[in-house]
Design a protein around this motif. Sequence first.
Motif, PDB file in Angstrom:
ATOM      1  N   GLU A  44     -11.402  -0.190  -0.936  1.00  0.00           N
ATOM      2  CA  GLU A  44     -10.960  -0.924  -2.140  1.00  0.00           C
ATOM      3  C   GLU A  44     -12.134  -1.212  -3.072  1.00  0.00           C
ATOM      4  O   GLU A  44     -11.985  -1.181  -4.296  1.00  0.00           O
TER       5      GLU A  44
ATOM      6  N   GLU B 264      -4.934   5.368  -0.734  1.00  0.00           N
ATOM      7  CA  GLU B 264      -4.034   4.206  -0.648  1.00  0.00           C
ATOM      8  C   GLU B 264      -2.861   4.514   0.309  1.00  0.00           C
ATOM      9  O   GLU B 264      -2.434   3.650   1.074  1.00  0.00           O
TER      10      GLU B 264
ATOM     11  N   HIS C 269      -4.021   3.916   3.699  1.00  0.00           N
ATOM     12  CA  HIS C 269      -4.025   2.480   4.027  1.00  0.00           C
ATOM     13  C   HIS C 269      -2.625   2.065   4.483  1.00  0.00           C
ATOM     14  O   HIS C 269      -2.465   1.338   5.456  1.00  0.00           O
TER      15      HIS C 269
ATOM     16  N   ILE D  73     -10.551  -0.489   5.282  1.00  0.00           N
ATOM     17  CA  ILE D  73      -9.730  -0.522   4.056  1.00  0.00           C
ATOM     18  C   ILE D  73     -10.468  -1.281   2.952  1.00  0.00           C
ATOM     19  O   ILE D  73     -10.493  -0.865   1.794  1.00  0.00           O
TER      20      ILE D  73
ATOM     21  N   GLU E 216       0.839  -1.206   0.000  1.00  0.00           N
ATOM     22  CA  GLU E 216       0.000   0.000   0.000  1.00  0.00           C
ATOM     23  C   GLU E 216       0.871   1.253   0.000  1.00  0.00           C
ATOM     24  O   GLU E 216       0.507   2.266  -0.594  1.00  0.00           O
TER      25      GLU E 216
HETATM   26 FE   LIG Z   1      -5.425   0.008  -0.471  1.00  0.00          FE
END
Ligand SMILES: [Fe+2]
Length: 265
Positions: free
Chosen positions: A138, A53, A56, A134, A21
């Motif tokens: 996604e 991202e 994350h 998360i 990530e």
């Molecule tokens: Fe991610």
Amino acid sequence: MQSPHLNPFIFYATASASFLESRVETYVENLEAVFAGEQGILAWLRDIWLPEESEHGRLLKNYVEGTWPRFDWNRGFTLFSTRYIPRCDHSRLRPSPGLEALARCVTETGASMIYRCIGAYAIDPELKALMRRISTDEVRHFRHFRDIHQHYDRTERRTFLCKAHIMLARALLVRSEDLALSFEPLNGSWNGAAPFIPWSYADFLAGTARVMQAHFPHEQAARMLTSPLRTRSIASRYATSILAALVNRQFLNFGDSCTRSYRKQ
Ligand SMILES: [Fe+2]
Ligand SMILES: [Fe+2]
């Protein structure tokens, strides 16, 4: 009840995900070349996808550092980046913007499913909440890449076989390369001993396969994987559902050909 810091699967899964990530800037640089001139897509990549991202990566890094203080995350990430960045060069991207967006749909689906499985397996409420958060992001990323794919597909008009090849190849890369490279520095980046008996890569693949097979949300994964492909006839719907099952199998069979391909490197 086992504390998460004694659980090797949780360590290897969260640490490898934190590395992957945290390399999002590299992915964005590559995608900017693919979608050059498309201001709307470029703005989404820079202003939405990259920060989400990165977040994350940051949240996973915090979890890893908080749970395993003797693990030197920065040392591991530097080693990972040294091996991983050269593998991300432009020559490895898909041959058109529509197909690249389709490959990203597979990556986002795989990531979402892996996080869902880790969350279902985990006992620690903090980790469960993190995985849920998360995984939800996604799925949203997946929808955006699906829309990008369908936008380009109106003019690219790729065949079903071409798309099937792209999707299967990308799913295989998740197993055979992304995960392998992110695992590689993990055992050598401790200050002192790990609080569990270290796993080999084969152990990690076997552990991941067990968790995935116990918790994999088959229906949601199949729905996500079939939705980028416009299917009108019964025959094409049938072919698409077979393709989704094959891609899912790539995500699930962590213990077999992935181990073989890693050993060849
Ligand atoms: Fe991610
Ligand atoms: Fe994502």
